[in-house]
Design an enzyme around this catalytic site. Structure first.
Site, PDB file in Angstrom:
ATOM      1  N   LYS A  56       0.840  -1.208   0.000  1.00  0.00           N
ATOM      2  CA  LYS A  56       0.000   0.000   0.000  1.00  0.00           C
ATOM      3  C   LYS A  56       0.871   1.253   0.000  1.00  0.00           C
ATOM      4  CE  LYS A  56      -3.815  -2.335   2.350  1.00  0.00           C
ATOM      5  NZ  LYS A  56      -4.587  -2.595   3.557  1.00  0.00           N
ATOM      6  N   GLN A 100      -4.268  -1.491   9.860  1.00  0.00           N
ATOM      7  CA  GLN A 100      -4.300  -2.804   9.210  1.00  0.00           C
ATOM      8  C   GLN A 100      -4.930  -3.839  10.140  1.00  0.00           C
ATOM      9  OE1 GLN A 100      -3.570  -3.393   6.035  1.00  0.00           O
ATOM     10  NE2 GLN A 100      -4.014  -5.568   6.206  1.00  0.00           N
ATOM     11  N   ASP A 123     -10.492   3.429   4.849  1.00  0.00           N
ATOM     12  CA  ASP A 123     -10.864   2.012   4.779  1.00  0.00           C
ATOM     13  C   ASP A 123     -12.383   1.825   4.843  1.00  0.00           C
ATOM     14  OD1 ASP A 123      -9.029  -0.053   4.400  1.00  0.00           O
ATOM     15  OD2 ASP A 123      -8.155   0.223   6.387  1.00  0.00           O
TER      16      ASP A 123
HETATM   17  N1  GUN Z   1      -7.187  -6.587   6.312  1.00  0.00           N
HETATM   18  C1  GUN Z   1      -7.675  -7.256   5.246  1.00  0.00           C
HETATM   19  N2  GUN Z   1      -8.159  -6.391   4.339  1.00  0.00           N
HETATM   20  C2  GUN Z   1      -7.970  -5.154   4.845  1.00  0.00           C
HETATM   21  C3  GUN Z   1      -8.259  -3.849   4.352  1.00  0.00           C
HETATM   22  O1  GUN Z   1      -8.800  -3.637   3.262  1.00  0.00           O
HETATM   23  N3  GUN Z   1      -7.908  -2.826   5.182  1.00  0.00           N
HETATM   24  C4  GUN Z   1      -7.319  -3.032   6.379  1.00  0.00           C
HETATM   25  N4  GUN Z   1      -7.033  -1.971   7.124  1.00  0.00           N
HETATM   26  N5  GUN Z   1      -7.048  -4.222   6.851  1.00  0.00           N
HETATM   27  C5  GUN Z   1      -7.375  -5.277   6.083  1.00  0.00           C
END
Ligand code: GUN
Length: 301
Positions: A56, A100, A123
């Site tokens: 990311k 995350q 998110d």
């Molecule tokens: N864990 C799995 N998918 C995601 C996501 O799209 N965002 C975040 N923050 N954690 C995740």
């Protein structure tokens, strides 16, 4: 390994298109002296999470955004994490905050996600943003489901009037996914671990979304002929015999395994796709995954 009639949906190409669109927007912002900024928080040392966060932040940098990663130890408390989130909420050069998931078990994820300023919640996990989505007033939409919608739309897969079955009811995928499909006029059924008659329900889906996190669980019996099957799962195979079982005659996959010691597989058994005669399928890797990152950057910008 797939029969010719299966249309493999190329998430890498679709994500590239979206990133090109974003790149133009970012350039315009930079000319105006605005540099969008994303802060990612990673707690503990879950290897998959580390890979996702690195990917990311790398994409942010490629597109000219400011990005920073905050690494916290696996013993971090809920209060310590909230302290960091509050600082980031206040900072003008941070437009998006990403925590995350999953978080270590001592941390209360609900309280943490609610601490993120909803206007920086790229998110889309804050209750306010999920509520707004439920009411068809979307602000930030969770990145993976938003990415699935882009795949369906950009691949000209009709949604209105179709039966969509979403397997999984998580905050990250299942819930927002079912809302987005409902707003796009699908008839939506949500299935989960307590659903009885899962195969019967799933096999009536025109659009089947597999998002329950179980290795290759979805088989031919769950898939209707002609269905679009979207595989959101990311699981790892680390036994050679499993690679040979799920990916027969796939020399490239076997070579990958020999080199890396493991390969990825989704929640869908790829053998079931050809056997059932699905029309469209998102492979793992290279299907939904790349879209998640593209949509995150889009939300941040
Ligand atoms: N864990 C799995 N998918 C995601 C996501 O799209 N965002 C975040 N923050 N954690 C995740």
């Amino acid at each position: 390994m797939f029969a010719n009639r299966v249309n493999l949906l190329d998430g890498i190409a679709i994500a590239k298109q979206i990133k090109e669109e974003i790149s133009t927007e970012v350039k315009d912002l930079l000319l105006k002296g605005i540099k969008p900024g994303l802060a990612a928080i990673l707690v503990g040392d879950n290897p998959a999470s580390k890979v996702y966060v690195a990917s990311k932040t790398k994409t942010c940098e490629q597109l000219g955004l400011h990005s920073e990663t905050h690494l916290l130890g696996s013993e971090t408390t809920t209060n310590e994490l909230i302290g960091l989130i509050k600082q980031l909420n206040q900072r003008d050069n941070i437009d998006g905050i990403l925590v995350q998931m999953p978080l270590p078990s001592q941390i209360d994820s609900d309280i943490v996600l609610e601490a993120v300023d909803p206007s920086k919640d790229v998110d889309g996990f804050h209750p306010e943003n999920i509520g707004k989505l439920a009411l068809k007033q979307p602000r930030f939409v969770a990145c993976t489901p938003a990415g699935v919608m882009e795949i369906l739309k950009r691949s000209n897969i009709g949604i209105a009037g179709k039966h969509a079955v979403v397997i999984g009811r998580s905050r990250i995928v299942g819930i927002p996914m079912s809302l987005l499909l409902t707003h796009a006029d699908a008839t939506v059924t949500i299935c989960h671990s307590k659903t009885s008659g899962l195969a019967e329900i799933a096999s009536s889906a025109d659009i089947l979304i597999a998002a329950m996190g179980r290795t290759a669980f979805i088989a031919a019996k769950h898939i209707k002929q002609g269905a679009a099957v979207i595989d959101v799962g990311i699981n790892r195979l680390d036994k050679r015999e499993d690679v040979l079982k799920y990916f027969p005659e796939d020399q490239k996959r076997l070579d990958d395994f020999e080199r890396k010691g493991s390969v990825l597989i989704g929640d869908v058994d790829p053998r079931g796709i050809s056997e059932a005669g699905a029309a469209h399928f998102t492979p793992v890797p290279g299907g939904v995954g790349p879209l998640t990152i593209a949509m995150l950057i889009k939300n941040t910008v």
